[in-house]
Design a protein around this motif. Structure first.
Motif, mmCIF file in Angstrom:
data_model
loop_
_atom_site.group_PDB
_atom_site.id
_atom_site.type_symbol
_atom_site.label_atom_id
_atom_site.label_comp_id
_atom_site.label_asym_id
_atom_site.label_seq_id
_atom_site.Cartn_x
_atom_site.Cartn_y
_atom_site.Cartn_z
ATOM 1 N N THR A 92 0.827 -1.211 0.000
ATOM 2 C CA THR A 92 0.000 0.000 0.000
ATOM 3 C C THR A 92 0.858 1.256 0.000
ATOM 4 O OG1 THR A 92 -1.801 -1.123 1.178
ATOM 5 C CG2 THR A 92 -1.749 1.284 1.270
ATOM 6 N N GLU B 144 -5.520 9.857 -7.271
ATOM 7 C CA GLU B 144 -5.585 8.401 -7.122
ATOM 8 C C GLU B 144 -4.846 7.953 -5.860
ATOM 9 O OE1 GLU B 144 -5.168 9.948 -9.973
ATOM 10 O OE2 GLU B 144 -7.047 9.302 -10.924
ATOM 11 N N PHE C 223 -6.754 5.925 -2.974
ATOM 12 C CA PHE C 223 -6.314 4.592 -2.575
ATOM 13 C C PHE C 223 -6.002 4.550 -1.081
ATOM 14 C CE2 PHE C 223 -2.719 1.373 -2.508
ATOM 15 C CZ PHE C 223 -3.580 0.284 -2.470
ATOM 16 N N THR D 213 -9.209 4.483 0.789
ATOM 17 C CA THR D 213 -9.842 3.166 0.630
ATOM 18 C C THR D 213 -9.291 2.183 1.646
ATOM 19 O OG1 THR D 213 -10.185 3.521 -1.750
ATOM 20 C CG2 THR D 213 -10.221 1.244 -0.951
ATOM 21 N N GLY E 121 -8.280 -2.181 -5.249
ATOM 22 C CA GLY E 121 -8.191 -0.725 -5.134
ATOM 23 C C GLY E 121 -6.969 -0.175 -5.827
ATOM 24 N N MET E 122 -5.840 -0.892 -5.711
ATOM 25 C CA MET E 122 -4.610 -0.463 -6.382
ATOM 26 C C MET E 122 -4.755 -0.550 -7.893
ATOM 27 S SD MET E 122 -0.732 -1.683 -5.518
ATOM 28 C CE MET E 122 -1.175 -3.428 -5.657
ATOM 29 N N ALA F 178 -6.683 2.319 -9.126
ATOM 30 C CA ALA F 178 -5.887 3.555 -9.117
ATOM 31 C C ALA F 178 -4.971 3.628 -10.328
ATOM 32 C CB ALA F 178 -5.075 3.636 -7.822
#
Length: 256
Positions: free
Chosen positions: A103, A118, A122, A125, A173-174, A177
């Protein structure tokens, strides 16, 4: 500020002129309506799993899923120690340490690519998602399975699977992004689909290790995926506003 001569790197070849380095086009966004639609489907699936677990409707699939990977009177894993080690390596991708490192690295990379919006989205999120997963575990509450020997240490409540939730939330999620770097639907879909498959493998590894019921892993994955798409749909505007603040600008690793 003066530098010592020993601090200066002497290039073996002529350095690449700065004007010849080009970042890819940026500024494309994920379709928030499509993200909301996928999130709705995942939330419905998650709700069904919660209902089935509360009604004891997953006993059959939970038992079959745990026993599928086991053999012999002592219920040891099929395939030997190398298979177990491979499953442990896969499950580690959804652990707290590696997922946190991934992350942080992704957020820094997004900032370097001038994708502040983004990066903030992220980060939000993941931060909010961890709280949501903890709330789910507290509200539902379920002990871990004891039907088969555990092949990995695990503590805490079982439903939903934290590894499954986190891996789906983080990797999907990544992917959402970084998908903003491409305007081609095929590239975006491939990136997101790859993240979904990878996170699904991580979720299933928890069952193979015997530390989660299949229903734990399924619900965790559905919840994590649902949250990743929900965040992409609902947190876009707050993330964009936050990305334009001076605070985020000072965090940009390209400045200073």
């Amino acid at each position: 500020m003066a530098f010592k001569q020993s601090d200066i790197v002497t290039p073996q070849e002529p350095p690449l002129p700065a004007e010849d380095v080009h970042l890819p086009e940026r500024g494309f966004t994920i379709n928030r309506r499509k993200a909301a639609a996928v999130a709705l489907v995942c939330w419905l699936g998650w709700g069904i799993m919660v209902w089935l677990v509360l009604k004891n409707g997953t006993i059959g699939i939970d038992r079959a899923g745990l026993l599928w990977f086991r053999t012999g009177a002592d219920l040891q894993a099929r395939g030997g120690i190398w298979v177990v080690e491979a499953v442990r390596d896969i499950t580690a991708l959804g652990g707290v340490l590696l997922s946190t490192l991934v992350t942080v690295a992704a957020v820094v990379a997004l900032m370097f690519l001038k994708l502040r919006r983004e990066a903030v989205l992220f980060a939000l999120t993941v931060i909010l998602g961890w709280g949501l997963n903890t709330l789910m575990k507290t509200v539902i509450g379920r002990d871990r399975p004891n039907l088969v020997p555990h092949l990995s240490d695990a503590a805490g409540l079982s439903f939903p699977s934290g590894h499954s939730f986190a891996s789906a939330m983080i990797y999907i999620g990544m992917a959402l992004a970084f998908a903003s770097l491409s305007q081609r639907h095929s590239v975006r879909y491939l990136l997101i689909a790859s993240a979904m498959v990878l996170s699904a493998f991580i979720a299933w590894s928890r069952v193979l290790l015997g530390v989660h019921y299949p229903s734990d892993a399924i619900a965790g994955w559905l919840g994590g995926a649902a949250w990743a798409f929900t965040a992409a749909a609902l947190l876009y505007k707050p993330a964009r506003a936050a990305a334009e603040t001076d605070t985020v600008a000072h965090l940009d690793p390209r400045t200073g």
